[in-house]
Design a protein around this motif. Sequence first.
Motif, PDB file in Angstrom:
ATOM      1  N   TRP A 134       0.814  -1.207   0.000  1.00  0.00           N
ATOM      2  CA  TRP A 134       0.000   0.000   0.000  1.00  0.00           C
ATOM      3  C   TRP A 134       0.855   1.267   0.000  1.00  0.00           C
ATOM      4  O   TRP A 134       0.456   2.288  -0.547  1.00  0.00           O
ATOM      5  CB  TRP A 134      -0.924   0.009   1.229  1.00  0.00           C
ATOM      6  N   PHE A 135       2.007   1.202   0.650  1.00  0.00           N
ATOM      7  CA  PHE A 135       2.908   2.354   0.734  1.00  0.00           C
ATOM      8  C   PHE A 135       4.316   1.886   0.371  1.00  0.00           C
ATOM      9  O   PHE A 135       4.652   0.705   0.525  1.00  0.00           O
ATOM     10  CB  PHE A 135       2.913   2.948   2.153  1.00  0.00           C
ATOM     11  N   PRO A 136       5.170   2.796  -0.091  1.00  0.00           N
ATOM     12  CA  PRO A 136       6.564   2.427  -0.363  1.00  0.00           C
ATOM     13  C   PRO A 136       7.266   1.995   0.925  1.00  0.00           C
ATOM     14  O   PRO A 136       7.105   2.623   1.979  1.00  0.00           O
ATOM     15  CB  PRO A 136       7.165   3.720  -0.927  1.00  0.00           C
ATOM     16  N   ALA A 137       8.025   0.915   0.842  1.00  0.00           N
ATOM     17  CA  ALA A 137       8.729   0.414   2.024  1.00  0.00           C
ATOM     18  C   ALA A 137       9.860   1.341   2.443  1.00  0.00           C
ATOM     19  O   ALA A 137      10.199   1.424   3.625  1.00  0.00           O
ATOM     20  CB  ALA A 137       9.270  -0.985   1.764  1.00  0.00           C
ATOM     21  N   THR A 138      10.463   2.031   1.491  1.00  0.00           N
ATOM     22  CA  THR A 138      11.513   3.004   1.773  1.00  0.00           C
ATOM     23  C   THR A 138      11.207   4.300   1.026  1.00  0.00           C
ATOM     24  O   THR A 138      10.410   4.319   0.084  1.00  0.00           O
ATOM     25  CB  THR A 138      12.901   2.485   1.345  1.00  0.00           C
ATOM     26  N   VAL A 139      11.856   5.353   1.437  1.00  0.00           N
ATOM     27  CA  VAL A 139      11.632   6.675   0.853  1.00  0.00           C
ATOM     28  C   VAL A 139      12.747   6.974  -0.135  1.00  0.00           C
ATOM     29  O   VAL A 139      13.929   6.769   0.161  1.00  0.00           O
ATOM     30  CB  VAL A 139      11.572   7.753   1.952  1.00  0.00           C
ATOM     31  N   SER A 140      12.374   7.462  -1.304  1.00  0.00           N
ATOM     32  CA  SER A 140      13.373   7.800  -2.324  1.00  0.00           C
ATOM     33  C   SER A 140      14.067   9.103  -1.976  1.00  0.00           C
ATOM     34  O   SER A 140      13.724   9.780  -0.997  1.00  0.00           O
ATOM     35  CB  SER A 140      12.703   7.914  -3.697  1.00  0.00           C
ATOM     36  N   SER A 141      15.051   9.473  -2.788  1.00  0.00           N
ATOM     37  CA  SER A 141      15.794  10.706  -2.535  1.00  0.00           C
ATOM     38  C   SER A 141      14.920  11.949  -2.710  1.00  0.00           C
ATOM     39  O   SER A 141      15.201  12.999  -2.132  1.00  0.00           O
ATOM     40  CB  SER A 141      17.001  10.793  -3.482  1.00  0.00           C
ATOM     41  N   GLU A 142      13.823  11.830  -3.527  1.00  0.00           N
ATOM     42  CA  GLU A 142      12.921  12.970  -3.703  1.00  0.00           C
ATOM     43  C   GLU A 142      12.043  13.191  -2.475  1.00  0.00           C
ATOM     44  O   GLU A 142      11.622  14.320  -2.206  1.00  0.00           O
ATOM     45  CB  GLU A 142      12.034  12.762  -4.931  1.00  0.00           C
ATOM     46  N   ALA A 143      11.750  12.132  -1.734  1.00  0.00           N
ATOM     47  CA  ALA A 143      10.951  12.201  -0.505  1.00  0.00           C
ATOM     48  C   ALA A 143       9.636  12.947  -0.736  1.00  0.00           C
ATOM     49  O   ALA A 143       9.387  14.013  -0.180  1.00  0.00           O
ATOM     50  CB  ALA A 143      11.750  12.856   0.622  1.00  0.00           C
ATOM     51  N   THR A 144       8.764  12.371  -1.573  1.00  0.00           N
ATOM     52  CA  THR A 144       7.480  12.998  -1.854  1.00  0.00           C
ATOM     53  C   THR A 144       6.552  12.870  -0.642  1.00  0.00           C
ATOM     54  O   THR A 144       6.792  12.064   0.271  1.00  0.00           O
ATOM     55  CB  THR A 144       6.827  12.341  -3.077  1.00  0.00           C
ATOM     56  N   TRP A 145       5.473  13.671  -0.659  1.00  0.00           N
ATOM     57  CA  TRP A 145       4.530  13.662   0.457  1.00  0.00           C
ATOM     58  C   TRP A 145       3.892  12.277   0.616  1.00  0.00           C
ATOM     59  O   TRP A 145       3.688  11.818   1.748  1.00  0.00           O
ATOM     60  CB  TRP A 145       3.457  14.719   0.236  1.00  0.00           C
ATOM     61  N   GLY A 146       3.580  11.622  -0.495  1.00  0.00           N
ATOM     62  CA  GLY A 146       2.968  10.298  -0.411  1.00  0.00           C
ATOM     63  C   GLY A 146       3.884   9.266   0.219  1.00  0.00           C
ATOM     64  O   GLY A 146       3.430   8.396   0.970  1.00  0.00           O
ATOM     65  N   GLU A 147       5.182   9.359  -0.072  1.00  0.00           N
ATOM     66  CA  GLU A 147       6.135   8.407   0.501  1.00  0.00           C
ATOM     67  C   GLU A 147       6.324   8.615   1.997  1.00  0.00           C
ATOM     68  O   GLU A 147       6.743   7.693   2.703  1.00  0.00           O
ATOM     69  CB  GLU A 147       7.485   8.543  -0.209  1.00  0.00           C
ATOM     70  N   LEU A 148       6.014   9.807   2.486  1.00  0.00           N
ATOM     71  CA  LEU A 148       6.254  10.121   3.895  1.00  0.00           C
ATOM     72  C   LEU A 148       5.047   9.869   4.783  1.00  0.00           C
ATOM     73  O   LEU A 148       5.119  10.109   5.992  1.00  0.00           O
ATOM     74  CB  LEU A 148       6.672  11.594   4.031  1.00  0.00           C
ATOM     75  N   ILE A 149       3.936   9.375   4.198  1.00  0.00           N
ATOM     76  CA  ILE A 149       2.738   9.157   5.015  1.00  0.00           C
ATOM     77  C   ILE A 149       2.978   8.069   6.068  1.00  0.00           C
ATOM     78  O   ILE A 149       2.688   8.265   7.256  1.00  0.00           O
ATOM     79  CB  ILE A 149       1.541   8.793   4.113  1.00  0.00           C
ATOM     80  N   MET A 150       3.488   6.912   5.642  1.00  0.00           N
ATOM     81  CA  MET A 150       3.716   5.834   6.601  1.00  0.00           C
ATOM     82  C   MET A 150       4.806   6.192   7.620  1.00  0.00           C
ATOM     83  O   MET A 150       4.605   5.966   8.820  1.00  0.00           O
ATOM     84  CB  MET A 150       4.052   4.526   5.886  1.00  0.00           C
TER      85      MET A 150
ATOM     86  N   VAL B 216      15.484   7.563  14.474  1.00  0.00           N
ATOM     87  CA  VAL B 216      15.113   6.161  14.309  1.00  0.00           C
ATOM     88  C   VAL B 216      14.212   5.984  13.090  1.00  0.00           C
ATOM     89  O   VAL B 216      14.442   5.105  12.253  1.00  0.00           O
ATOM     90  CB  VAL B 216      14.409   5.642  15.578  1.00  0.00           C
ATOM     91  N   THR B 217      13.196   6.818  12.975  1.00  0.00           N
ATOM     92  CA  THR B 217      12.260   6.704  11.849  1.00  0.00           C
ATOM     93  C   THR B 217      12.969   6.945  10.526  1.00  0.00           C
ATOM     94  O   THR B 217      12.736   6.226   9.538  1.00  0.00           O
ATOM     95  CB  THR B 217      11.108   7.701  12.017  1.00  0.00           C
ATOM     96  N   GLU B 218      13.825   7.954  10.475  1.00  0.00           N
ATOM     97  CA  GLU B 218      14.550   8.234   9.236  1.00  0.00           C
ATOM     98  C   GLU B 218      15.482   7.079   8.880  1.00  0.00           C
ATOM     99  O   GLU B 218      15.682   6.773   7.695  1.00  0.00           O
ATOM    100  CB  GLU B 218      15.345   9.530   9.385  1.00  0.00           C
ATOM    101  N   GLY B 219      16.046   6.433   9.882  1.00  0.00           N
ATOM    102  CA  GLY B 219      16.923   5.299   9.614  1.00  0.00           C
ATOM    103  C   GLY B 219      16.181   4.092   9.076  1.00  0.00           C
ATOM    104  O   GLY B 219      16.665   3.399   8.168  1.00  0.00           O
ATOM    105  N   ILE B 220      14.975   3.829   9.603  1.00  0.00           N
ATOM    106  CA  ILE B 220      14.194   2.670   9.157  1.00  0.00           C
ATOM    107  C   ILE B 220      13.767   2.819   7.705  1.00  0.00           C
ATOM    108  O   ILE B 220      13.874   1.884   6.907  1.00  0.00           O
ATOM    109  CB  ILE B 220      12.963   2.484  10.063  1.00  0.00           C
ATOM    110  N   PHE B 221      13.301   4.019   7.346  1.00  0.00           N
ATOM    111  CA  PHE B 221      12.744   4.222   6.009  1.00  0.00           C
ATOM    112  C   PHE B 221      13.742   4.880   5.044  1.00  0.00           C
ATOM    113  O   PHE B 221      13.372   5.198   3.910  1.00  0.00           O
ATOM    114  CB  PHE B 221      11.486   5.079   6.096  1.00  0.00           C
ATOM    115  N   GLY B 222      14.978   5.064   5.471  1.00  0.00           N
ATOM    116  CA  GLY B 222      15.995   5.635   4.594  1.00  0.00           C
ATOM    117  C   GLY B 222      15.696   7.056   4.166  1.00  0.00           C
ATOM    118  O   GLY B 222      15.905   7.426   3.006  1.00  0.00           O
ATOM    119  N   ILE B 223      15.202   7.875   5.100  1.00  0.00           N
ATOM    120  CA  ILE B 223      14.828   9.257   4.787  1.00  0.00           C
ATOM    121  C   ILE B 223      16.050  10.161   4.940  1.00  0.00           C
ATOM    122  O   ILE B 223      16.688  10.174   6.001  1.00  0.00           O
ATOM    123  CB  ILE B 223      13.704   9.738   5.720  1.00  0.00           C
TER     124      ILE B 223
END
Length: 308
Positions: free
Chosen positions: A161-177, A250-257
């Motif tokens: 349902w959501f991207p497992a990791t966040v891309s380098s662009e870090a869009t709003w949709g990727e940051l919901i989870m 911690v959150t940024e590390g888990i999702f690669g933000i």
Amino acid sequence: MGRYVLRRLLQLIPVFVGTTFLIYVMVWAVPGDPFAGMCGERPCNPAFVAMMTDKYNMDETVFVQYFLYLGNLLQGDFGETFSGLAVGDLIALRYPVSIQLAVIAVAIEAVIGIAAGILTGLRGRGFVDNLVLVSTLFLISIPTFVTGFLLQIVFGLELGWFPATVSSEATWGELIMPGFVLGSLSMAYVSRLTRTSIAENRRADFMRTALAKGQPKRRIVGVHLLRNSAIPVLTFLGTDLGNLMGGAIVTEGIFGIPGIGGLIYDSILNKEGVTVTGVVVLLVIVFLLVNLIIDLLYAVLDPRIRYD
């Protein structure tokens, strides 16, 4: 109101100087050679160490170092890392992502937490109230990294349902989870705080007066009860916004933000005191401004509050 704002802005000056000085002293008081590892496995050349020491004023007392740093800071210069990168550029690259993540987290905890608190506070004890209390206790008990990994596996990898990791662009949709993970703990506190505040204000004198005047129930709840109950919740949300901007390691590390939390972590490992100081100073400014805005919003929520 104008005099109050001016007085509060003047009060921010000694607070800013005091907090930034303590931060500067604590960061640069960490033991260890700040230049260790810059020359590989070999010890650095004494001439190189002398040059870097002079460049970063490390041969001066901590008071002189701080006021030199403060003078540059007032000109918009956050300093330079030992590798020659401008700290301001690093912050400008990472900070927008952290702001996006913090805004999403605060929005989620505000909408869900306040809605659950209002629902349970107005209805009183019952099935819904017990369900919310158990759910919030469950969220409070689970560490953030556990929540992050569970949601990443279930909603990111299994369901997609959501991207497992966040891309380098870090869009709003990727940051919901990631935003939900970051705000889940505070969401539980907001729900309980809202519930308690509403339950307390329901027995207040102004509520009995409004009922005695025969005002419509919608006005009693919406104007009198909810607005007065929102003051402690608003205080919590405002301070939490600053916490989330700098405490998302911690959150940024888990999702690669690629956010400010990872920048602080990497800077601590590399003993880049200039970067750590610059980021924390910026967080102090955010905290001070957010607290000022919250104080001004009190008068909007409660007409009895006047700033004369």
